[in-house]
Design an enzyme around this catalytic site. Structure first.
Site, PDB file in Angstrom:
ATOM      1  N   TRP A 145      28.828  -2.006 -18.147  1.00 38.64           N
ATOM      2  CA  TRP A 145      27.430  -1.577 -17.972  1.00 38.64           C
ATOM      3  C   TRP A 145      27.075  -1.515 -16.486  1.00 38.64           C
ATOM      4  CZ3 TRP A 145      28.934  -5.054 -21.810  1.00 38.64           C
ATOM      5  CH2 TRP A 145      28.785  -4.584 -23.111  1.00 38.64           C
ATOM      6  N   GLN A 170      18.292   3.829 -26.661  1.00 40.41           N
ATOM      7  CA  GLN A 170      19.123   3.253 -27.721  1.00 40.41           C
ATOM      8  C   GLN A 170      18.231   2.736 -28.851  1.00 40.41           C
ATOM      9  OE1 GLN A 170      21.545   0.143 -25.899  1.00 40.41           O
ATOM     10  NE2 GLN A 170      23.173   1.624 -25.454  1.00 40.41           N
ATOM     11  N   ALA A 213      25.105  -6.618 -35.906  1.00 36.15           N
ATOM     12  CA  ALA A 213      24.278  -5.949 -34.897  1.00 36.15           C
ATOM     13  C   ALA A 213      24.894  -4.586 -34.616  1.00 36.15           C
ATOM     14  CB  ALA A 213      24.232  -6.777 -33.623  1.00 36.15           C
ATOM     15  N   ARG A 243      21.384   3.204 -16.801  1.00 35.91           N
ATOM     16  CA  ARG A 243      22.723   2.878 -16.287  1.00 35.91           C
ATOM     17  C   ARG A 243      23.001   3.636 -15.012  1.00 35.91           C
ATOM     18  NH1 ARG A 243      26.462   2.118 -21.664  1.00 35.91           N
ATOM     19  NH2 ARG A 243      24.906   0.825 -22.720  1.00 35.91           N
ATOM     20  N   VAL A 290      29.824  -9.512 -30.028  1.00 36.81           N
ATOM     21  CA  VAL A 290      30.140  -9.421 -31.465  1.00 36.81           C
ATOM     22  C   VAL A 290      31.605  -9.771 -31.697  1.00 36.81           C
ATOM     23  CG1 VAL A 290      28.388  -7.767 -32.255  1.00 36.81           C
ATOM     24  CG2 VAL A 290      30.469  -6.918 -31.160  1.00 36.81           C
TER      25      VAL A 290
HETATM   26  C1  FA5 Z   1      26.166  -0.911 -26.023  1.00 33.29           C
HETATM   27  O1  FA5 Z   1      25.306  -0.612 -25.209  1.00 33.29           O
HETATM   28  C2  FA5 Z   1      26.015  -2.088 -26.935  1.00 33.29           C
HETATM   29  N1  FA5 Z   1      24.861  -2.838 -26.554  1.00 33.29           N
HETATM   30  C3  FA5 Z   1      25.927  -1.593 -28.373  1.00 33.29           C
HETATM   31  C4  FA5 Z   1      26.128  -2.684 -29.365  1.00 33.29           C
HETATM   32  C5  FA5 Z   1      25.035  -3.332 -29.882  1.00 33.29           C
HETATM   33  C6  FA5 Z   1      27.411  -3.068 -29.773  1.00 33.29           C
HETATM   34  C7  FA5 Z   1      25.179  -4.367 -30.808  1.00 33.29           C
HETATM   35  C8  FA5 Z   1      27.592  -4.100 -30.683  1.00 33.29           C
HETATM   36  C9  FA5 Z   1      26.467  -4.721 -31.201  1.00 33.29           C
HETATM   37  P1  FA5 Z   1      27.602   1.178 -25.529  1.00 33.29           P
HETATM   38  O2  FA5 Z   1      27.674   1.026 -24.051  1.00 33.29           O
HETATM   39  O3  FA5 Z   1      28.812   1.736 -26.193  1.00 33.29           O
HETATM   40  O4  FA5 Z   1      27.262  -0.175 -26.265  1.00 33.29           O
HETATM   41  O5  FA5 Z   1      26.365   2.124 -25.839  1.00 33.29           O
HETATM   42  C10 FA5 Z   1      25.932   2.329 -27.168  1.00 33.29           C
HETATM   43  C11 FA5 Z   1      25.629   3.808 -27.371  1.00 33.29           C
HETATM   44  O6  FA5 Z   1      24.766   4.299 -26.361  1.00 33.29           O
HETATM   45  C12 FA5 Z   1      26.872   4.704 -27.266  1.00 33.29           C
HETATM   46  O7  FA5 Z   1      27.544   4.770 -28.509  1.00 33.29           O
HETATM   47  C13 FA5 Z   1      26.293   6.014 -26.885  1.00 33.29           C
HETATM   48  O8  FA5 Z   1      25.814   6.680 -28.040  1.00 33.29           O
HETATM   49  C14 FA5 Z   1      25.089   5.640 -26.046  1.00 33.29           C
HETATM   50  N2  FA5 Z   1      25.370   5.747 -24.607  1.00 33.29           N
HETATM   51  C15 FA5 Z   1      26.093   4.925 -23.828  1.00 33.29           C
HETATM   52  N3  FA5 Z   1      26.091   5.318 -22.553  1.00 33.29           N
HETATM   53  C16 FA5 Z   1      25.315   6.435 -22.496  1.00 33.29           C
HETATM   54  C17 FA5 Z   1      24.881   7.320 -21.450  1.00 33.29           C
HETATM   55  N4  FA5 Z   1      25.210   7.121 -20.182  1.00 33.29           N
HETATM   56  N5  FA5 Z   1      24.094   8.363 -21.770  1.00 33.29           N
HETATM   57  C18 FA5 Z   1      23.714   8.545 -23.061  1.00 33.29           C
HETATM   58  N6  FA5 Z   1      24.079   7.763 -24.087  1.00 33.29           N
HETATM   59  C19 FA5 Z   1      24.861   6.707 -23.815  1.00 33.29           C
END
Ligand code: FA5
Length: 359
Positions: free
Chosen positions: A154, A230, A327, A216, A273
């Site tokens: 992140w 999200q 989650a 981000r 998780v």
């Molecule tokens: C997370 O952010 C975790 N907090 C999700 C999670 C929650 C996992 C609870 C387990 C339990 P991740 O970085 O993969 O995970 O982001 C989740 C979703 O956000 C991705 O599947 C994608 O759909 C979206 N996403 C991530 N980065 C970006 C971005 N830069 N722009 C748009 N959508 C994004």
């Protein structure tokens, strides 16, 4: 007397030329030429009382002013009539009216609203949390300690240190000290910190979703933005398991895409998780054959998920032996892109009305 007549003439002609409708024009006629009290009429009535010399002098002047005012009134009436018939001719009452454009919700707002409605129908509550978050909630409490390589998942926008919090460290308990030590502020990189905030103040069983904006520090491309949304999900109880997760999420996608959707769970890693999962849905456009939307893979990646890690329960003040929970975190833009077949995430924030008006 001559000066008074000049003044009267100037005033009357000025008023007549400025009149906007026939009623006001008639009022002016009465004011100046009315049979009993008209200003000019009264002057004319006073003629017989004048000396012969005055009568000879003013008689013709009054008559000529009367004719001039009558002519001005007549001309003005004709002009008003012509104007109103021109106006009537230009209104075709049989033509259909012009449609008033009311505007509409942004596609992201529409999808978020639909997601809220679906989860509400599944008995989930909607919870919100702060966009400016502390390092503690965004990382530490989610089992991502400092210097842990997972923090690099992140890329973070950091804010200036909150000095007031760090100055008052002395009287704090151990867990409060941990929070204060991790009180560096940031723009939340995901909605997961709200899991901790909610569990700190609520006891299971519960099921919530947390829609919200996240940030981000990363380069943008067709599927990545620095500022996106999200929807977090969290369900905790005594015996919640992955089968519950699969059912809830299957039901959610079925209702969102309005058809049966095939789901695939793949092992993945998120520090908060265990086990961690990545959820794919069979491509809603090509049905799995392979197309541009799914990059020929037949599957679309839609969210990260898993069973809540015992350390997360501990950070929230629960005994991890007492509860189980799942989650998940989905990207709202990605879901909207799939639902409306949008090829580039940057279109959402482009402000281009040609794009927005299609929804
Ligand atoms: C997370 O952010 C975790 N907090 C999700 C999670 C929650 C996992 C609870 C387990 C339990 P991740 O970085 O993969 O995970 O982001 C989740 C979703 O956000 C991705 O599947 C994608 O759909 C979206 N996403 C991530 N980065 C970006 C971005 N830069 N722009 C748009 N959508 C994004």
């Amino acid at each position: 007397m001559r000066i008074d007549l000049e003044k009267l003439k100037k005033e009357a002609l000025g008023l007549i030329s400025g009149v906007k409708d026939a009623k006001a024009l008639e009022d002016l006629r009465i004011k100046y030429l009315g049979r009993t009290n008209g200003e000019l009429t009264k002057l004319m009535k006073s003629l017989p009382k004048m000396s012969l010399a005055d009568r000879r002098k003013f008689g013709p002047l009054l008559n000529s002013l009367k004719r001039e005012l009558e002519a001005a009134l007549e001309n003005k009436l004709a002009a008003l009539k012509a104007q109103s018939s021109k106006l009537k001719a230009s209104i075709d009452i049989t033509m259909p009216g012009k449609k008033v454009s009311l505007g509409h919700l942004h596609p992201l707002t529409m999808v978020e609203k639909e997601i809220r409605e679906i989860f509400t129908a599944l008995n989930f509550s909607i919870v919100e949390g702060p966009e400016v978050e502390s390092e503690y909630y965004n990382f530490d409490a989610l089992n991502i300690p400092k210097d842990h390589p997972a923090r690099e998942m992140w890329d973070t926008f950091w804010l200036r240190q909150n000095e007031q919090l760090t100055n008052n460290k002395k009287q704090l308990t151990k867990s409060e000290k941990l929070k204060v030590n991790s009180s560096k502020l940031l723009l939340r990189t995901h909605t997961s910190p709200v899991q901790i905030r909610y569990m700190e103040t609520h006891q299971p069983p519960f099921q919530i979703i947390v829609p919200g904006r996240v940030f981000r520090y990363e380069a943008t491309d067709v599927s990545h933005e620095t500022n996106f949304h999200q929807v977090e999900g969290l369900m905790v109880g005594k015996d919640i398991n992955l089968a519950n997760f699969k059912f809830v999420i299957g039901e959610f996608f079925k209702r969102l895409f309005k058809k049966n959707v095939v789901i695939r769970l793949r092992p993945s890693y998120f520090p908060f998780v265990e086990p961690g999962l990545e959820v794919d849905v069979k491509c809603v456009r090509c049905g799995g054959k392979g197309c541009g939307l799914c990059k020929e893979s037949g599957w679309l990646e839609v969210m990260g998920a898993g069973m809540v890690h015992p350390k997360v329960f501990e950070a929230a003040g629960y005994n991890p032996r007492d509860f189980r929970g799942f989650a998940f975190g989905l990207g709202l833009e990605r879901i909207a892109m799939i639902k409306y077949n949008i090829p580039d995430i940057r279109l959402f924030y482009s402000g281009d009305l040609r794009f927005i008006k299609q929804f």
